[in-house]
Structures are given as C-alpha cells and as structure tokens.
Design a protein around this motif. Structure first.
Motif, PDB file in Angstrom:
ATOM      1  N   HIS A 104     -77.570 104.557 -61.622  1.00  0.00           N
ATOM      2  CA  HIS A 104     -76.737 105.734 -61.127  1.00  0.00           C
ATOM      3  C   HIS A 104     -77.399 106.968 -60.789  1.00  0.00           C
ATOM      4  CE1 HIS A 104     -72.956 107.951 -60.901  1.00  0.00           C
ATOM      5  NE2 HIS A 104     -73.471 108.996 -61.657  1.00  0.00           N
ATOM      6  N   GLU A 105     -78.460 107.036 -61.690  1.00  0.00           N
ATOM      7  CA  GLU A 105     -79.509 108.369 -61.479  1.00  0.00           C
ATOM      8  C   GLU A 105     -80.143 108.129 -60.201  1.00  0.00           C
ATOM      9  OE1 GLU A 105     -79.474 111.182 -62.886  1.00  0.00           O
ATOM     10  OE2 GLU A 105     -77.716 110.391 -64.115  1.00  0.00           O
ATOM     11  N   LYS A 106     -80.695 106.729 -59.842  1.00  0.00           N
ATOM     12  CA  LYS A 106     -81.525 106.494 -58.700  1.00  0.00           C
ATOM     13  C   LYS A 106     -80.397 106.597 -57.427  1.00  0.00           C
ATOM     14  CE  LYS A 106     -84.751 103.247 -60.548  1.00  0.00           C
ATOM     15  NZ  LYS A 106     -85.261 101.926 -60.529  1.00  0.00           N
ATOM     16  N   GLU A 107     -79.157 106.372 -57.526  1.00  0.00           N
ATOM     17  CA  GLU A 107     -78.219 106.622 -56.515  1.00  0.00           C
ATOM     18  C   GLU A 107     -78.365 108.087 -56.175  1.00  0.00           C
ATOM     19  OE1 GLU A 107     -74.285 104.827 -56.931  1.00  0.00           O
ATOM     20  OE2 GLU A 107     -75.285 102.978 -57.641  1.00  0.00           O
ATOM     21  N   LYS A 108     -78.163 108.878 -57.080  1.00  0.00           N
ATOM     22  CA  LYS A 108     -78.038 110.226 -56.860  1.00  0.00           C
ATOM     23  C   LYS A 108     -79.286 110.824 -56.060  1.00  0.00           C
ATOM     24  CE  LYS A 108     -76.199 111.577 -60.950  1.00  0.00           C
ATOM     25  NZ  LYS A 108     -76.018 112.703 -62.098  1.00  0.00           N
ATOM     26  N   LEU A 109     -80.531 110.091 -56.539  1.00  0.00           N
ATOM     27  CA  LEU A 109     -81.652 110.690 -55.884  1.00  0.00           C
ATOM     28  C   LEU A 109     -81.879 110.299 -54.696  1.00  0.00           C
ATOM     29  CD1 LEU A 109     -84.314 110.043 -58.859  1.00  0.00           C
ATOM     30  CD2 LEU A 109     -83.631 112.197 -57.971  1.00  0.00           C
ATOM     31  N   GLY A 110     -81.234 109.119 -54.235  1.00  0.00           N
ATOM     32  CA  GLY A 110     -81.242 108.496 -52.848  1.00  0.00           C
ATOM     33  C   GLY A 110     -80.403 109.332 -52.048  1.00  0.00           C
ATOM     34  N   ARG A 111     -79.050 109.904 -52.416  1.00  0.00           N
ATOM     35  CA  ARG A 111     -78.385 110.765 -51.575  1.00  0.00           C
ATOM     36  C   ARG A 111     -79.347 112.076 -51.364  1.00  0.00           C
ATOM     37  NH1 ARG A 111     -74.021 108.531 -54.793  1.00  0.00           N
ATOM     38  NH2 ARG A 111     -74.055 110.326 -55.978  1.00  0.00           N
ATOM     39  N   LEU A 112     -79.865 112.588 -52.636  1.00  0.00           N
ATOM     40  CA  LEU A 112     -80.615 113.968 -52.312  1.00  0.00           C
ATOM     41  C   LEU A 112     -81.525 113.971 -51.394  1.00  0.00           C
ATOM     42  CD1 LEU A 112     -80.779 115.473 -55.994  1.00  0.00           C
ATOM     43  CD2 LEU A 112     -79.543 116.201 -54.083  1.00  0.00           C
ATOM     44  N   VAL A 113     -82.460 112.853 -51.500  1.00  0.00           N
ATOM     45  CA  VAL A 113     -83.423 112.474 -50.490  1.00  0.00           C
ATOM     46  C   VAL A 113     -83.021 112.563 -49.147  1.00  0.00           C
ATOM     47  CG1 VAL A 113     -85.473 110.929 -49.786  1.00  0.00           C
ATOM     48  CG2 VAL A 113     -85.216 111.551 -52.366  1.00  0.00           C
TER      49      VAL A 113
END
Ligand code: ADP
Ligand code: ZN
Ligand code: MG
Length: 509
Positions: free
Chosen positions: A365-374
C-alpha cells in the motif's frame, strides 16, 4: 459491404556501426563534406574485396532476436542488380533467399483502436548496404554524395497484418524504441535512419468482419516515407483513393508503386513494380556465407530488457499507471532515472521504523502511494518545469537521489505541495538537495500548533462575512478560509491540519 485495409511495411533501419557494411570508411556523419568518406570498395572499383562488418551482423541478429525471429543458422549475401547513379557497382549487396532472420512477430497495443492489441508477423529481416545519395541541384545537374553509400542497413519486412494507419504508426514507433534500447540505431526518421515503404490494399468484409471476396488483392506500395506523419497521411490517402475505386466497381487490377507528395498531400503513381527476377539476384561470390548459430546463442543471452517488458515491470513493480509507464519508458534515460528513484524510495520505505514488522500488504500500500507521488511530481510537475526551462532529464541538475529525498519529504508531509513546488524549482536551479533548500528558505511545514492556532483565529476574525455565510450553510467557503490561512502562513502550513482546526473553531463559534 465494407472495405478493410490490408497493410504491410518494409522498413530500413540504418545501423549505428563505426564503419560501413563492407569497407573501413566511417559511416556517414552529416558534418563532413560530400564524398569524404569513400574508398575503392564503397565506390565499386573493379577488383576490390568487400569484408563483412561483424558489428553490423551482431546488430542485425540482435534486432532479429528482439523481433522474436528464428535466426538462420546459415545465411548468405546476394547481388541485387540494377543500374542507377547512386549505385556505382550497378548492384547492391543484399540478401535474397537466406536472410539472417525469419518468422518473427511483434505485439503492439492500440489505444482507442478498433482492436486493443495485435500481433504483427515479421516475414524476414536481412542485411544490406545503403545506396549513395543523389542531390538534385534544381538545374540540369544531379550530384551524387557517396558518403552514405555502403552504410549498413537492416531491412525488416512485415506480414500484411495491419488494419489501420494508426496500427502501422504504432508499430514503427515501437520498432524505433526497440532499436534504441538495443543501441543499434538512433532510428530517427527525420534523419533518415528509419525509412519505410508502406504496402496497402483493400478487401471486402461483411458486417461481422468476415472476409467476403479474395483474401488479398493487388496492392499499392508507397515508397520512401520518412516521417511518422507521412506514413499515416499516405495510408489514409490510399484508403480513400482505393475505396473510391472499389465503390466505382473498378478496384485496382495490378500492383503499383506510388510516391508521397507532401506539398499536394497525395500519393502519385510512379513506375509499375518490377518483378523480383528483374534484379537478377545471384549469390555474392566475394563475401563468405554467415554461420550464425553460435552468435545467436551468445546474443540471446545478452539481449537487454525490451520496452514492452520494461513497461509491464514499471506497472507491477513501481505501481505506475500503464500510460505513465509508457511515457517514461519511451525515453530510456528517463526510465533509468525512475528506476534509480524507486530503488532509493523502496530502500527508505523498508528501513522506516514504523514499518518494521508490518506485513506485505501494508508495504504494498505504501509503495502504491509512492508510485502515485512519483508519477505526479515527475511527469506533470518536474516535466513541466523542465519544459519551461528548455531542458530534460539529461541536462537537468536534479539527481535521482535528490528527487527521491524530495518525494520522501512530500510523503512524510514535511513539505506541502505549494512549498514542494518552490523546492523543486530551486533544485532545478542549483542542483542542491531538498532538505538544504528547505532550511535555507525556511520552507518546512509549519507544525508549531500555537502559531497555527493563532493564524486560524486571526483569519476567522478577518473574514467575518465569509464565516457567517459558511455557518449559514455555504460549505464551499471552508475551502476559501483554508486558502486564507495558507496564505497567512506563506504556504508552509499543512492544509489538512488547518482544515481540522478550522472545523473545530467554526463549530464552537
Ligand atoms: P512484392 O513481391 O511486391 O515485393 P511481397 O509479397 O514481397 O511483395 O510483400 C512486400 C510487402 O507487401 C510486405 O510487407 C507484405 O506484407 C506486403 N503485402 C503483400 N501483399 C499485400 C497485399 N495484398 N496488400 C497489402 N500489403 C501486402
Ligand atoms: Zn569505403
Ligand atoms: Mg518483396
């Protein structure tokens, strides 16, 4: 009755070798004067002995492998005889019946097309030398520049598997990208590294798309298309022209060759197509045959990750949207940057104390958030700022480490979006790391609660009319009040916290 386009492409890709296909002359570089890079071999003097460029063979085999072809264990060169001033030997060394690669395919995605995806068959790919360049002076004379003569080419022939001009264009763009990933060509159409002949005919189909008449009809070959736009326009024009002929009951009875006239925006009949026999192909006696089994095995194990695989991995590993992954992977330098950013970010994530002993789903879930941010900060914000400055990821001062650190500051809400943009601008200007810039410019998120509370109270006092309207039910005014507090904090406050404080304050009024 409906008409379905049937399209096949013949594509020449100029290989980025240091020297020409059969001699030691440097490959053409537009900076030199005409006829500087020539020798008795590429000028076709009698009695000279051509020697195959091993690098060109490697590049050709790499392309064959990338296109999922069978690499011929045994391949040879042939002479293709024709007479023209750009060909001093009066034959071109090419490959006829034993090309280096056969029976491949390339899968393409067709966003918004009548079909979502298609597998395009590759009939064959062969090596050959380029002809020289004729320069028509406009007067009576034609000049010939032999610098290009003898440059290595790979010719790729597809099956007639395209059903629209859009599919042909997508295929060419994917082919260009593959050539760049392999490092075998810049494949720049504008510079003539990638040239295309487009073959097109129509056939009749019923409502369900079933073929009604002949499977294949006589085709038109539109020669020498040198931009993606020309390929598309020429095919669209031919679809209209041939549809009219079919509708008039006079479909094309023989195959013809046409050229694209860009000023008049139409194709024009050239000569009718010669038969293959006209070229009197015969084996080139001066160049030994190629035995490619070992080379193919060696290169198969060295094949880099190809664009389609990389895009799919960016979606699964970095949680990027397919369209964002495509945009990023279209530029391998940008894609390398993104890989670097994510490897930093994922390492940072895994090391976070609060994420120790959590399970995979939390981490995902945290990786997903980072993906969106990047993707948000990279493609829209950073992309826009770089475009404004006329630079790109190659020339920008932002390192992947600094960009990753920047994303962690946003992710942990140490920076809000407004201050983030200021920091990003400063990073572009001087290449500093983001925490430095934040300290320098005092851009850190304001988390002094009492100071924030003061600003909230002050704003409520300064805008009594808006407060009254909000309390009378105009809920959209909350946004306005949040904006006013943000402004008072010079963009450093966290909008989420302000919102909560305002809600509490406005209730208790
Ligand atoms: P030619 O004998 O004219 O060289 P080929 O059979 O070698 O024709 O095919 C050359 C190219 O034309 C290939 O890309 C092939 O897919 C395409 N092609 C062949 N037949 C047709 C057709 N009927 N309509 C459209 N394209 C075709
Ligand atoms: Zn030469
Ligand atoms: Mg042919």
């Amino acid at each position: 009755m409906m008409y379905e386009p049937v399209i096949g492409l013949e594509i020449h890709v100029q290989l980025k070798t240091k020297t020409k296909m059969f001699c030691g002359c440097p490959t053409h570089d537009s900076a030199v004067a005409p006829n500087e890079h020539v020798c008795p071999i590429c000028l076709g003097h009698p009695g000279v002995l051509p020697v195959v460029n091993a690098q060109a063979v490697r590049y050709g085999v790499l392309m064959g492998l990338a296109l999922n072809c069978e690499i011929a264990a045994h391949s040879k060169f042939d002479r293709k005889n024709y007479f023209y001033p750009d060909l001093p030997k009066a034959y071109q060394i090419s490959q006829y019946d034993l090309p280096i690669a056969i029976k491949g395919h390339l899968d393409i995605e067709i966003p918004g097309g009548a079909r979502d995806a298609a597998r395009i068959g590759i009939t064959r790919a062969h090596l050959e030398e380029d002809a020289a360049k004729n320069l028509h002076s406009g007067g009576a004379a034609t000049y010939v520049d032999f610098n290009r003569g003898g440059t290595p080419l790979i010719e790729i022939v597809t099956e007639p598997d395209f059903r629209s001009s859009q599919e042909a264009k997508i295929f060419l763009q994917e082919l260009r990208l593959i050539a760049r990933y392999l490092g075998i060509s810049d494949a720049d159409m504008e510079k003539g590294h990638l040239r295309c002949d487009a073959n097109i005919s129509l056939r009749t189909v019923d409502e369900q798309g079933g073929i009604v008449g002949a499977r294949f009809n006589p085709k038109t070959e539109v020669k020498n298309l040198n931009s993606f736009k020309h390929v598309q326009s020429a095919l669209e024009y031919e679809i209209r022209r041939q549809t009219k002929l079919w509708e008039a009951g006079t479909p094309p009875m023989i195959s013809t060759t046409r050229g694209w006239n860009d000023t008049q925006n139409r194709t024009q009949e050239q000569r009718s197509k010669e038969e293959a026999a006209d070229y009197r192909y015969f084996p080139e006696p001066d160049v030994p045959p190629l035995e490619l089994k070992n080379l193919a095995d060696e290169l198969r194990s060295q094949l880099p990750e190809l664009p389609a695989v990389r895009r799919a991995r960016f979606v699964s590993e970095y949680n990027l949207k397919p369209s964002d992954a495509r945009q990023i992977c279209d530029d391998s330098v940008l894609a390398d940057f993104v890989e670097h950013v994510f490897s930093e970010l994922h390492a940072w994530l895994i090391a976070l104390p609060e994420l120790q002993e959590t399970d995979e789903t939390v981490l995902d879930h945290e990786k997903e958030k980072l993906g969106r941010l990047v993707s948000g900060w990279l493609l829209s914000k950073l992309g826009g700022l770089m475009a404004d400055r006329g630079i790109d990821i190659r020339t920008s001062k932002i390192s992947a480490e600094n960009f990753a650190e920047f994303i962690t500051l946003i992710a942990t809400r140490k920076l809000n979006n407004t201050a983030g943009l200021t920091v990003l601008n400063a990073m572009l200007d001087d290449g500093n790391d983001p925490s430095h810039i934040m300290e320098d410019q005092q851009l850190g998120r304001m988390d002094d609660e009492s100071e924030l509370a003061r600003l909230v109270t002050q704003t409520i006092e300064s805008y009594p009319a808006e407060v009254a309207r909000y309390q009378a039910g105009e809920e959209q005014l909350l946004k306005y009040l949040i904006g006013m507090v943000m402004k008072a904090s010079e963009g450093t406050a966290d909008p989420g916290i302000i919102k909560n404080m305002l809600l509490v304050e406005l209730k208790s009024e």
